[in-house]
Design an enzyme around this catalytic site. Structure first.
Site, PDB file in Angstrom:
ATOM      1  N   VAL A  89     -17.157  -3.493   9.559  1.00 29.70           N
ATOM      2  CA  VAL A  89     -16.572  -3.229  10.881  1.00 29.70           C
ATOM      3  C   VAL A  89     -17.542  -2.428  11.739  1.00 29.70           C
ATOM      4  CG1 VAL A  89     -14.624  -2.198  12.114  1.00 29.70           C
ATOM      5  CG2 VAL A  89     -14.241  -3.349   9.923  1.00 29.70           C
ATOM      6  N   GLY A  90     -18.334  -1.574  11.107  1.00 32.02           N
ATOM      7  CA  GLY A  90     -19.327  -0.793  11.852  1.00 32.02           C
ATOM      8  C   GLY A  90     -20.290  -1.683  12.616  1.00 32.02           C
ATOM      9  N   GLY A  92     -15.526   4.242   9.058  1.00 32.51           N
ATOM     10  CA  GLY A  92     -14.930   3.120   8.347  1.00 32.51           C
ATOM     11  C   GLY A  92     -15.969   2.330   7.577  1.00 32.51           C
ATOM     12  N   THR A 135     -18.834  -0.606   6.574  1.00 34.81           N
ATOM     13  CA  THR A 135     -20.081  -1.097   7.160  1.00 34.81           C
ATOM     14  C   THR A 135     -19.850  -2.396   7.917  1.00 34.81           C
ATOM     15  OG1 THR A 135     -21.356  -0.055   5.392  1.00 34.81           O
ATOM     16  CG2 THR A 135     -22.441  -1.796   6.633  1.00 34.81           C
ATOM     17  N   GLU A 195     -19.981   6.423  11.025  1.00 31.03           N
ATOM     18  CA  GLU A 195     -19.824   7.082   9.727  1.00 31.03           C
ATOM     19  C   GLU A 195     -19.291   6.041   8.752  1.00 31.03           C
ATOM     20  OE1 GLU A 195     -20.897   9.925   8.910  1.00 31.03           O
ATOM     21  OE2 GLU A 195     -21.434  10.680  10.890  1.00 31.03           O
ATOM     22  N   CYS A 225     -15.382   7.971   1.081  1.00 32.06           N
ATOM     23  CA  CYS A 225     -16.675   7.338   1.368  1.00 32.06           C
ATOM     24  C   CYS A 225     -17.817   7.997   0.616  1.00 32.06           C
ATOM     25  CB  CYS A 225     -16.948   7.351   2.873  1.00 32.06           C
ATOM     26  SG  CYS A 225     -17.047   9.004   3.587  1.00 32.06           S
TER      27      CYS A 225
END
Length: 525
Positions: free
Chosen positions: A217-218, A213, A215, A235, A269
């Site tokens: 939320v990462g 998802g 960056t 990812e 992405c």
């Protein structure tokens, strides 16, 4: 007083209901994780036979539910059958087949080289599953990017809790429906819901988290994982640049870049995010792009069945704002009712414009003019590390220069997207574009812990070698330890030394017995 009572009481009831629901979900998720971990600890997922059976069941699921999957993707993203099958179903089937073909080999113990000090020992690397894995999927490729990591985690012997995206709701519902029908219901679970459900899940201990998802939320996922020191694969994405020089075959380059930008409506992405080139190349590109887009989508691209729509109103509005950056040189047509944006090229874009700040994730391609490869390198290095760098040039020196002087998760030379399909290449980001990698064997390796094992026995020769470490210490023992621990080039056939030593001992023993019999001649009775 009655007015106060009327206004306050419903809000109290509302918050009480919300709190009750939240507590119930926390309890449910806690029970789910605990149940799943108990199943894992029972050893059910470890046998190779169980893992192979699950992969074969997944193959059957793909075959029997293909139409249902394609219909869900059409509902969520207006994906054509061609795109649904090629980018989601067929790719996933290939990953499952690869796992089935190589799983026995990949899961076998590794026998690394040994030093002299361990010449009589077993040195092995075991492939241990992590345990209970949380896979959080995205909405842009909502089937493939959920099922591929799910299959890798299962192949490695883990139990899995899958959380698909609530934004691609039709596909998520299909996953929740078909997975329990085909896969082991004790070991694999699908949890539906949005941000509150994901937030609650992340409060619990998992043994591995795989997230695809944004960056933003990462970073939240990473923070949640840090509480339990849980390893993660992130990812993510980023602004993947395209560099074009005057040696490139522009006719082919335009097609490959536009296809990478238009597939899935640019909601990929690894889509080319922006182009770095001279103004001369930019003008030639736009001229050719008009011809290509007309050939692909006709005079009115909106009527083409091959153009995916934007996922929802929020993302549509975000993308429309970008059309005010620079100047629209091609496209720019929009329809809010259909969440449609035509393939668009922007020129006269400034590096500080909003369209050049965040990942675009839509069919909009801005151009930034530079004079040479060195300026392109400086521009790329002044920004966050991209997931992919695309280079369009026939000049091998230029290719090598950009590859070595920039950082990126992957590189594609003279094409876009297709590096993703090479299953012998690791796919993943670096820095702001993510961490960890998967695809092919790398998918399996992601979900196993490689456990090093040293296995000794109690033979006398081994203890003789080991005795130099025991007190009382001496210079003689130190010299012997230095000899045993010294790093040396691999000696051909060294792995057979223990067998030769055993064979030699056998000969010595046999020789000793025969000699003793010759010396000792018993009297006849």
């Amino acid at each position: 007083m009655s007015c106060v009572k009327i206004t306050v009481e419903p809000s109290v009831k509302f918050y009480n209901n919300v709190n009750a629901q939240t507590k119930r979900k926390m309890t449910d998720y806690a029970n789910l994780v605990e149940r799943t971990r108990n199943v894992f600890l029972s050893g059910k997922t470890r046998p190779l036979e169980w893992r192979l059976k699950q992969l074969k069941q997944a193959q059957l699921m793909m075959k029997e539910c293909e139409q249902e999957i394609a219909s869900a993707l059409a509902s969520d993203l207006h994906k054509s059958k061609f795109e649904s099958l090629t980018t989601e179903v067929i790719f996933t089937e290939g990953e499952i087949k690869d796992l089935l073909t190589h799983l026995k080999e990949w899961s076998a113990d590794e026998k690394p080289p040994k030093a002299i000090v361990n010449i009589l020992d077993k040195v092995e690397i075991k492939k241990d599953p992590f345990g209970v894995v949380l896979v959080i999927g995205p909405w842009n490729y909502p089937f493939q990017l959920c099922v591929v990591p799910l299959m890798g985690a299962i192949a490695a012997g883990n139990c899995v809790i899958l959380k698909p995206s609530e934004i691609s709701s039709a596909t998520s519902k299909v996953l929740a429906k078909i997975i329990p029908k085909y896969l082991d219901q004790e070991c694999i679970h699908v949890v539906l819901g949005g941000v509150p459900e994901t937030t609650e899940l992340l409060k619990h201990r998992f043994d591995y988290i795989f997230y695809t998802g944004s960056t933003t939320v990462g970073k939240i996922i990473r923070d949640a994982a840090n509480k339990f020191l849980t390893p993660v694969t992130l990812e993510l994405g980023g602004k993947s640049p395209v560099y074009i020089d005057n040696t490139a075959n522009l006719e082919v380059s335009v097609k490959r870049i536009l296809w990478g930008k238009c597939v899935n409506g640019g909601q990929t992405c690894i889509a080319p995010d922006y182009v770095l080139c001279t103004e001369e190349i930019q003008n030639k590109f736009i001229k050719k792009a008009k011809e290509v887009l007309k050939e692909w989508y006709g005079d009115n691209p909106k009527e083409s069945p091959d153009l995916t729509r934007i996922i929802n109103e929020q993302h549509y509005k975000r993308l429309v704002k970008y059309l005010n950056n620079g100047k629209v040189a091609l496209g720019g047509d929009c329809d809010s009712n259909e969440k449609y944006i035509s393939p668009t090229i922007l020129v006269d874009v400034k590096p500080t414009d909003p369209v050049m700040q965040d990942e675009i994730f839509g069919p909009i391609l801005p151009f930034v003019n530079i004079n040479n490869a060195y300026e392109a390198i400086n521009f790329i290095n002044s920004r966050e590390t991209p997931l992919v760098l695309y280079i369009f040039s026939k000049d091998r020196k230029v290719q090598d220069l950009l590859i070595t002087q920039t950082r990126s998760g992957n590189v594609g030379v003279n094409d876009t997207i297709m590096q993703y399909c090479v299953d012998t290449l690791p796919f993943g980001g670096v820095g702001n574009s993510g961490m960890g990698a998967y695809h092919g064997r790398y998918t399996y390796d992601t979900f196993v812990h490689k456990k090093g094992c040293l296995i000794k026995n109690f033979n006398k020769l081994g203890e003789t070698l080991a005795s130099c470490r025991y007190p009382p210490y001496s210079d003689k023992k130190l010299t012997f330890i230095e000899f045993l621990l010294a790093k040396r080039p691999d000696i051909p056939g060294i792995k057979y030394v223990p067998h030769l030593l055993a064979f030699g001992l056998g000969i010595l023993v046999t020789y000793g017995i025969s000699t003793a019999l010759k010396v000792y001649k018993p009297k006849r009775i």
